[in-house]
Design an enzyme around this catalytic site. Structure first.
Site, PDB file in Angstrom:
ATOM      1  N   ASP A 100       0.799  -1.228   0.000  1.00 21.96           N
ATOM      2  CA  ASP A 100       0.000   0.000   0.000  1.00 21.96           C
ATOM      3  C   ASP A 100       0.828   1.273   0.000  1.00 21.96           C
ATOM      4  OD1 ASP A 100       1.127  -0.153   2.496  1.00 21.96           O
ATOM      5  OD2 ASP A 100      -0.702  -0.886   3.467  1.00 21.96           O
ATOM      6  N   GLU A 122      -0.452  -9.134  -0.988  1.00 21.67           N
ATOM      7  CA  GLU A 122      -0.891  -8.592   0.312  1.00 21.67           C
ATOM      8  C   GLU A 122      -2.112  -7.688   0.115  1.00 21.67           C
ATOM      9  OE1 GLU A 122       1.043  -5.537   3.070  1.00 21.67           O
ATOM     10  OE2 GLU A 122       1.948  -7.378   3.815  1.00 21.67           O
ATOM     11  N   GLU A 136      -1.786   4.967   3.409  1.00 15.36           N
ATOM     12  CA  GLU A 136      -1.809   3.560   2.976  1.00 15.36           C
ATOM     13  C   GLU A 136      -3.220   2.984   2.826  1.00 15.36           C
ATOM     14  OE1 GLU A 136       0.077   4.777   5.454  1.00 15.36           O
ATOM     15  OE2 GLU A 136       2.145   4.455   4.817  1.00 15.36           O
ATOM     16  N   HIS A 214       7.522   4.788  12.172  1.00 13.99           N
ATOM     17  CA  HIS A 214       7.640   5.695  11.023  1.00 13.99           C
ATOM     18  C   HIS A 214       6.309   6.166  10.458  1.00 13.99           C
ATOM     19  CE1 HIS A 214       6.166   2.859   7.999  1.00 13.99           C
ATOM     20  NE2 HIS A 214       6.745   1.935   8.740  1.00 13.99           N
ATOM     21  N   ARG A 216       3.178   8.070   9.207  1.00 10.57           N
ATOM     22  CA  ARG A 216       2.925   9.500   9.008  1.00 10.57           C
ATOM     23  C   ARG A 216       1.905  10.049  10.007  1.00 10.57           C
ATOM     24  NH1 ARG A 216       5.293   9.096   4.143  1.00 10.57           N
ATOM     25  NH2 ARG A 216       5.774  11.035   3.054  1.00 10.57           N
ATOM     26  N   HIS A 247      14.259   4.997  11.529  1.00 17.99           N
ATOM     27  CA  HIS A 247      13.889   5.175  10.114  1.00 17.99           C
ATOM     28  C   HIS A 247      14.492   6.474   9.582  1.00 17.99           C
ATOM     29  CE1 HIS A 247      11.285   5.802   6.620  1.00 17.99           C
ATOM     30  NE2 HIS A 247      10.840   4.561   6.763  1.00 17.99           N
TER      31      HIS A 247
HETATM   32  C1  UD1 Z   1       7.150   4.729   3.122  1.00 20.59           C
HETATM   33  C2  UD1 Z   1       5.714   4.371   2.771  1.00 20.59           C
HETATM   34  C3  UD1 Z   1       5.043   3.621   3.923  1.00 20.59           C
HETATM   35  C4  UD1 Z   1       5.884   2.441   4.349  1.00 20.59           C
HETATM   36  C5  UD1 Z   1       7.293   2.918   4.674  1.00 20.59           C
HETATM   37  C6  UD1 Z   1       8.181   1.763   5.017  1.00 20.59           C
HETATM   38  C7  UD1 Z   1       4.437   5.880   1.345  1.00 20.59           C
HETATM   39  C8  UD1 Z   1       3.688   7.147   1.248  1.00 20.59           C
HETATM   40  N1  UD1 Z   1       4.965   5.598   2.536  1.00 20.59           N
HETATM   41  O1  UD1 Z   1       7.123   5.705   4.163  1.00 20.59           O
HETATM   42  O2  UD1 Z   1       3.769   3.151   3.495  1.00 20.59           O
HETATM   43  O3  UD1 Z   1       5.289   1.852   5.482  1.00 20.59           O
HETATM   44  O4  UD1 Z   1       7.850   3.585   3.536  1.00 20.59           O
HETATM   45  O5  UD1 Z   1       9.380   2.170   5.601  1.00 20.59           O
HETATM   46  O6  UD1 Z   1       4.561   5.168   0.384  1.00 20.59           O
HETATM   47  N2  UD1 Z   1      14.642   8.236   3.344  1.00 20.59           N
HETATM   48  C9  UD1 Z   1      16.003   8.159   3.109  1.00 20.59           C
HETATM   49  N3  UD1 Z   1      16.528   6.961   2.713  1.00 20.59           N
HETATM   50  C10 UD1 Z   1      15.777   5.852   2.553  1.00 20.59           C
HETATM   51  C11 UD1 Z   1      14.396   5.936   2.817  1.00 20.59           C
HETATM   52  C12 UD1 Z   1      13.833   7.141   3.206  1.00 20.59           C
HETATM   53  O7  UD1 Z   1      16.721   9.136   3.250  1.00 20.59           O
HETATM   54  O8  UD1 Z   1      16.333   4.798   2.180  1.00 20.59           O
HETATM   55  C13 UD1 Z   1      14.047   9.540   3.780  1.00 20.59           C
HETATM   56  C14 UD1 Z   1      14.022  10.560   2.614  1.00 20.59           C
HETATM   57  O9  UD1 Z   1      14.249  11.830   3.126  1.00 20.59           O
HETATM   58  C15 UD1 Z   1      12.577  10.438   2.119  1.00 20.59           C
HETATM   59  C16 UD1 Z   1      11.857  10.213   3.440  1.00 20.59           C
HETATM   60  O10 UD1 Z   1      12.708   9.361   4.200  1.00 20.59           O
HETATM   61  O11 UD1 Z   1      12.120  11.561   1.424  1.00 20.59           O
HETATM   62  C17 UD1 Z   1      10.474   9.643   3.327  1.00 20.59           C
HETATM   63  O12 UD1 Z   1      10.436   8.469   2.520  1.00 20.59           O
HETATM   64  P1  UD1 Z   1       9.001   7.981   1.943  1.00 20.59           P
HETATM   65  O13 UD1 Z   1       9.204   6.724   1.184  1.00 20.59           O
HETATM   66  O14 UD1 Z   1       8.315   9.095   1.239  1.00 20.59           O
HETATM   67  O15 UD1 Z   1       8.135   7.725   3.219  1.00 20.59           O
HETATM   68  P2  UD1 Z   1       8.327   6.714   4.401  1.00 20.59           P
HETATM   69  O16 UD1 Z   1       8.003   7.432   5.643  1.00 20.59           O
HETATM   70  O17 UD1 Z   1       9.629   6.034   4.277  1.00 20.59           O
HETATM   71  N1  UDP Z   2      13.467  -3.881   9.072  1.00 14.38           N
HETATM   72  C1  UDP Z   2      14.802  -3.932   8.707  1.00 14.38           C
HETATM   73  N2  UDP Z   2      15.687  -3.094   9.361  1.00 14.38           N
HETATM   74  C2  UDP Z   2      15.302  -2.216  10.308  1.00 14.38           C
HETATM   75  C3  UDP Z   2      13.921  -2.155  10.654  1.00 14.38           C
HETATM   76  C4  UDP Z   2      13.032  -2.994  10.007  1.00 14.38           C
HETATM   77  O1  UDP Z   2      15.198  -4.721   7.846  1.00 14.38           O
HETATM   78  O2  UDP Z   2      16.149  -1.501  10.855  1.00 14.38           O
HETATM   79  C5  UDP Z   2      12.497  -4.753   8.363  1.00 14.38           C
HETATM   80  C6  UDP Z   2      11.520  -5.513   9.224  1.00 14.38           C
HETATM   81  O3  UDP Z   2      12.048  -6.786   9.594  1.00 14.38           O
HETATM   82  C7  UDP Z   2      10.286  -5.636   8.344  1.00 14.38           C
HETATM   83  C8  UDP Z   2      10.357  -4.387   7.470  1.00 14.38           C
HETATM   84  O4  UDP Z   2      11.683  -3.883   7.600  1.00 14.38           O
HETATM   85  O5  UDP Z   2      10.358  -6.757   7.479  1.00 14.38           O
HETATM   86  C9  UDP Z   2       9.356  -3.373   7.926  1.00 14.38           C
HETATM   87  O6  UDP Z   2       9.584  -2.174   7.290  1.00 14.38           O
HETATM   88  P1  UDP Z   2       8.917  -0.819   7.777  1.00 14.38           P
HETATM   89  O7  UDP Z   2       8.604  -0.903   9.219  1.00 14.38           O
HETATM   90  O8  UDP Z   2       9.813   0.273   7.310  1.00 14.38           O
HETATM   91  O9  UDP Z   2       7.600  -0.726   6.886  1.00 14.38           O
HETATM   92  P2  UDP Z   2       6.102  -1.271   7.069  1.00 14.38           P
HETATM   93  O10 UDP Z   2       6.166  -2.745   7.190  1.00 14.38           O
HETATM   94  O11 UDP Z   2       5.507  -0.583   8.238  1.00 14.38           O
HETATM   95  O12 UDP Z   2       5.446  -0.828   5.809  1.00 14.38           O
END
Ligand code: UD1
Ligand code: UDP
Length: 382
Positions: A100, A122, A136, A214, A216, A247
């Site tokens: 999602d 999923e 999501e 993490h 929102r 995160h």
């Molecule tokens: C995203 C997903 C969320 C998911 C989560 C898993 C959306 C809107 N959100 O949220 O559904 O549960 O990922 O973790 O799709 N960033 C980095 N490096 C990375 C990843 C993120 O620097 O490898 C930082 C960047 O500044 C980026 C920000 O995190 O702009 C937000 O990333 P984004 O994918 O938009 O949202 P998440 O909060 O990670």
């Molecule tokens: N995870 C990881 N390293 C971390 C934290 C989480 O590999 O430091 C893995 C965790 O085992 C799970 C996935 O990341 O499989 C969950 O990701 P996240 O919580 O970012 O996203 P969500 O599942 O909430 O979308």
């Protein structure tokens, strides 16, 4: 003449990668039936690349869309345009998306615009609250409207889809591919007796409370409430170590470091590689998280879970007694954590519950269902 079905798997974030790499591997074991193209949007960068390394998956397309502190609309626009171009380059028979995220929704939409059928892994998770989790809950509803095939992890998810009018015959209950990933990784860690440098600073003589967060909808007061509770518990329990891989979202990093940065028995770490994280989960006493994937993994490792959210689409864990919803109020979280740390019977009741999310064979079931549903599509004149 029969040709392999052309499948494009599109993903962009850490959890999508963890949940789709097992499917990439399962499809690649059937070259006579499938030809798979992996397309990553790069919605995440470092956190995505960590997972690709673990599963040794090399994307053919990397759309590199991430920017620092990206907005939902900017991300959506970049990902839509670039995914659309990738679809033109490869013209697959199917597009597979998972979960999602913005990447999943955008890839489904881009495929729809080109009339390419979408299979959703999923499928069917619902809180029935449009803003929780945000965005999501809406992403997954929209993907369900677009998708031709729906791979539901559990019977509850299947029922949600059927209740929304999706044909029963288009829904397959497969288990969650995260359990495939977890069991695959755990077996390798144990076989190789792996030790991870990322975990070296942790004092495993103490009870470990593992934390992630993490969402929102928790930005601002929610995250601060969670951190305040952790600080109070850490201050009162020097024999407990709180380990928090933070995160990379800047909306998370700043408040977490502000409240917890100077607490001696709180270890703030960068996001951990998947294998190291699984080993850390395995060695933890309990987990505090708002993560979706961790709610699914924790029961397989018999770890009690406090879910820092007001609602969950993974009610199965709550019903099975492995998880409790604690919201983000500091006093509530503190009380629940105290009870897990101090009350052995309560701890034991959590830790002995069963895993409702899968048996490690979800990817195989998805591959079989996809092949059945593709028969006819693969018959094309040369
Ligand atoms: C995203 C997903 C969320 C998911 C989560 C898993 C959306 C809107 N959100 O949220 O559904 O549960 O990922 O973790 O799709 N960033 C980095 N490096 C990375 C990843 C993120 O620097 O490898 C930082 C960047 O500044 C980026 C920000 O995190 O702009 C937000 O990333 P984004 O994918 O938009 O949202 P998440 O909060 O990670
Ligand atoms: N995870 C990881 N390293 C971390 C934290 C989480 O590999 O430091 C893995 C965790 O085992 C799970 C996935 O990341 O499989 C969950 O990701 P996240 O919580 O970012 O996203 P969500 O599942 O909430 O979308």
């Amino acid at each position: 003449m029969k040709r392999p079905v052309e499948v494009m798997i599109v993903f962009g974030t850490r959890p999508e990668a963890i949940k789709l790499c097992p499917l990439v591997l399962a499809l690649s074991e059937r070259p006579e039936d499938f030809r798979t193209t992996v397309c990553v949007t790069g919605q995440h960068r470092e956190m995505l690349d960590q997972v690709l390394d673990v599963f040794d998956v090399e994307p053919e397309e990397d759309l590199d869309v991430m920017t620092e502190g990206q907005s939902l609309d900017g991300l959506t626009a970049r990902a839509l345009a670039r995914t659309s171009e990738a679809l033109d380059r490869h013209q697959p028979d199917w597009v597979i998306v998972q979960g999602d995220t913005t990447t999943s929704f955008v890839a489904a939409l881009a495929a729809f615009y080109k009339k390419i059928p979408v299979a959703h892994v999923e499928a069917g998770l619902r809180t029935h609250q449009r803003y929780s989790p945000f965005p999501e809950e809406m992403n997954r509803r929209l993907i369900s409207s677009i998708a031709h095939l729906h791979f539901a992890a559990t019977p509850r998810a299947r029922d949600n889809l059927v209740a929304e009018g999706i044909r029963d015959s288009d829904v397959f209950t497969t288990g969650n591919t995260v359990i495939d990933a977890l069991l695959w990784v755990r077996a390798r860690i144990r076989e190789e007796n792996r030790r991870f440098p990322e975990l070296e600073g942790i004092d495993f003589t103490k009870r470990i409370v593992l934390v992630t967060g993490h969402r929102r909808e928790n930005f601002g007061g929610g995250i601060t409430g969670i951190c305040e509770a952790l600080k109070r518990v850490a201050d009162r329990n020097p024999s407990v170590e709180i380990v928090y891989p933070v995160h990379r979202n800047p909306n998370v990093v700043a408040p977490v470091h502000r409240v917890l940065g100077d607490v001696p028995n709180v270890k703030l770490l960068p996001p951990l590689p998947y294998q190291a994280f699984i080993q850390l989960m395995d060695r933890s006493y309990c987990i505090v998280t708002d993560s979706g994937g961790i709610q699914e993994e924790a029961p397989s490792l018999n770890k009690p879970l406090l879910v820092t959210r007001e609602s969950t689409e993974r009610q199965e864990g709550v019903d099975a007694g492995t998880a409790v919803l604690v919201g983000t109020d500091a006093s509530r979280i503190e009380a629940e954590l105290d009870s897990l740390l101090d009350d052995d019977d309560r701890y034991a009741s959590f830790a002995s519950a069963s895993n409702p999310y899968g048996d490690g064979n979800a990817s195989r079931r998805i591959v079989d269902a996809l092949l059945d549903s593709s028969s006819g599509k693969a018959e094309r004149p040369e």
